[in-house]
Design a protein around this motif. Structure first.
Motif, PDB file in Angstrom:
ATOM      1  N   MET A  79      -5.173   1.023  -4.394  1.00  9.78           N
ATOM      2  CA  MET A  79      -4.823   2.343  -3.870  1.00  9.78           C
ATOM      3  C   MET A  79      -3.557   2.325  -3.016  1.00  9.78           C
ATOM      4  N   VAL A  80      -3.164   1.126  -2.509  1.00 11.95           N
ATOM      5  CA  VAL A  80      -1.972   1.030  -1.657  1.00 11.95           C
ATOM      6  C   VAL A  80      -0.972   0.000  -2.173  1.00 11.95           C
ATOM      7  N   ASP A  81      -1.168  -0.500  -3.385  1.00 11.39           N
ATOM      8  CA  ASP A  81      -0.293  -1.566  -3.872  1.00 11.39           C
ATOM      9  C   ASP A  81       1.150  -1.129  -4.106  1.00 11.39           C
ATOM     10  N   ASP A  82       1.376   0.171  -4.185  1.00  8.65           N
ATOM     11  CA  ASP A  82       2.744   0.657  -4.316  1.00  8.65           C
ATOM     12  C   ASP A  82       3.532   0.504  -3.006  1.00  8.65           C
ATOM     13  N   GLU A  83       2.868   0.088  -1.931  1.00  9.26           N
ATOM     14  CA  GLU A  83       3.509  -0.086  -0.627  1.00  9.26           C
ATOM     15  C   GLU A  83       3.913  -1.537  -0.350  1.00  9.26           C
ATOM     16  N   ILE A  84       3.588  -2.458  -1.249  1.00 11.87           N
ATOM     17  CA  ILE A  84       3.844  -3.880  -0.987  1.00 11.87           C
ATOM     18  C   ILE A  84       5.323  -4.138  -0.727  1.00 11.87           C
ATOM     19  N   LYS A  85       6.166  -3.755  -1.649  1.00  9.97           N
ATOM     20  CA  LYS A  85       7.614  -4.041  -1.530  1.00  9.97           C
ATOM     21  C   LYS A  85       8.199  -3.369  -0.290  1.00  9.97           C
TER      22      LYS A  85
END
Length: 184
Positions: free
Chosen positions: A130-136
Motif C-alpha cells: 500500500m506504500v511501496d510507491d514511496e520507497i524511492k
C-alpha cells in the motif's frame, strides 16, 4: 502480507543512519534496533527501523500470550513490540501491585508499514504494498536531509518526584542500617 523490497547503497552509512532517525520522527510509532557496530555472524542486519503502524495489538496481561499468538497468526508479517514484567501475573500465579504512573499496555506489538534494514553499506526498504510507491522518494528524502537534528523536547518534559529527597535518604539510611546489622 506481501512486501516490496528495494535495495540501495550509500557511502556514508553513519550519516544515513542519523538522517534515517531524523526522518522517522514524523511517525507516531517507531522502533529502532541497532547493533552499534557489534558485528556478529548470526545477524542478518546491523540496524533496522520499523515505522508507521498498519495494525497493532495492545492488551493487559490477561491471556496476553494467547492474544499475541492470534495476532501473529492473522498478521503473518513482521511484528515489533514489547512485553512488560506484569505479564508474569498470567503465566505464574503471581501478582504485583506496583505504582504504574505511565499506564503503558502490558503487551504491545505493531505491524509496520515501512521497514528499513541496514547491513554494512546496503540499505533495504521493505514496504507494505500500500506504500511501496514511496520507497524511492523516502530514500531520496532521507539522503537529502541537511544538518540533521533529532528533535528533543526536553523543555516539555517535567519530572515529578514520587517521594521527597529527604524521605528517600531516610529509607536508604534504614536499609544500610539493616545491612550493617547483618539482617539483610
Amino acid at each position: 502480507m506481501q512486501r516490496t523490497i528495494r535495495t540501495f547503497s550509500v557511502k556514508d552509512i553513519a550519516k544515513f543512519k542519523h538522517n534515517l532517525l531524523c526522518w522517522s520522527q514524523q511517525f507516531e510509532t517507531v522502533l529502532w534496533l541497532d547493533s552499534n557496530n557489534y558485528h556478529q555472524t548470526y545477524s542478518s542486519f546491523d540496524c533496522a527501523l520499523a515505522a508507521d503502524d498498519f495494525t497493532s495489538i495492545k492488551t493487559d496481561y490477561f491471556n496476553a500470550f494467547d492474544k499475541l499468538r492470534e495476532y501473529q497468526s492473522i498478521t503473518k508479517d513482521y511484528i515489533f513490540g514489547y512485553i512488560t514484567y506484569d505479564v508474569k501475573n498470567n503465566v505464574e500465579h503471581l501478582s504485583s501491585k506496583n505504582f504504574d504512573g505511565l499506564e503503558f499496555p502490558d503487551l504491545y506489538f505493531f505491524q509496520p508499514k515501512k521497514l528499513v534494514f541496514i547491513k554494512e553499506n546496503t540499505i533495504e526498504f521493505h514496504y507494505l504494498r500500500m506504500v511501496d510507491d514511496e520507497i524511492k522518494s523516502d530514500f531520496e528524502e532521507i539522503k537529502k536531509i541537511k544538518n540533521p537534528e533529532i528533535q528533543n523536547s526536553e523543555s516539555d518534559i517535567k519530572i515529578k518526584l514520587r517521594i521527597h529527597k529527604d524521605e528517600y535518604h531516610a529509607k536508604v539510611t534504614k536499609v544500610l542500617e539493616h545491612i550493617h546489622r547483618g539482617d539483610i
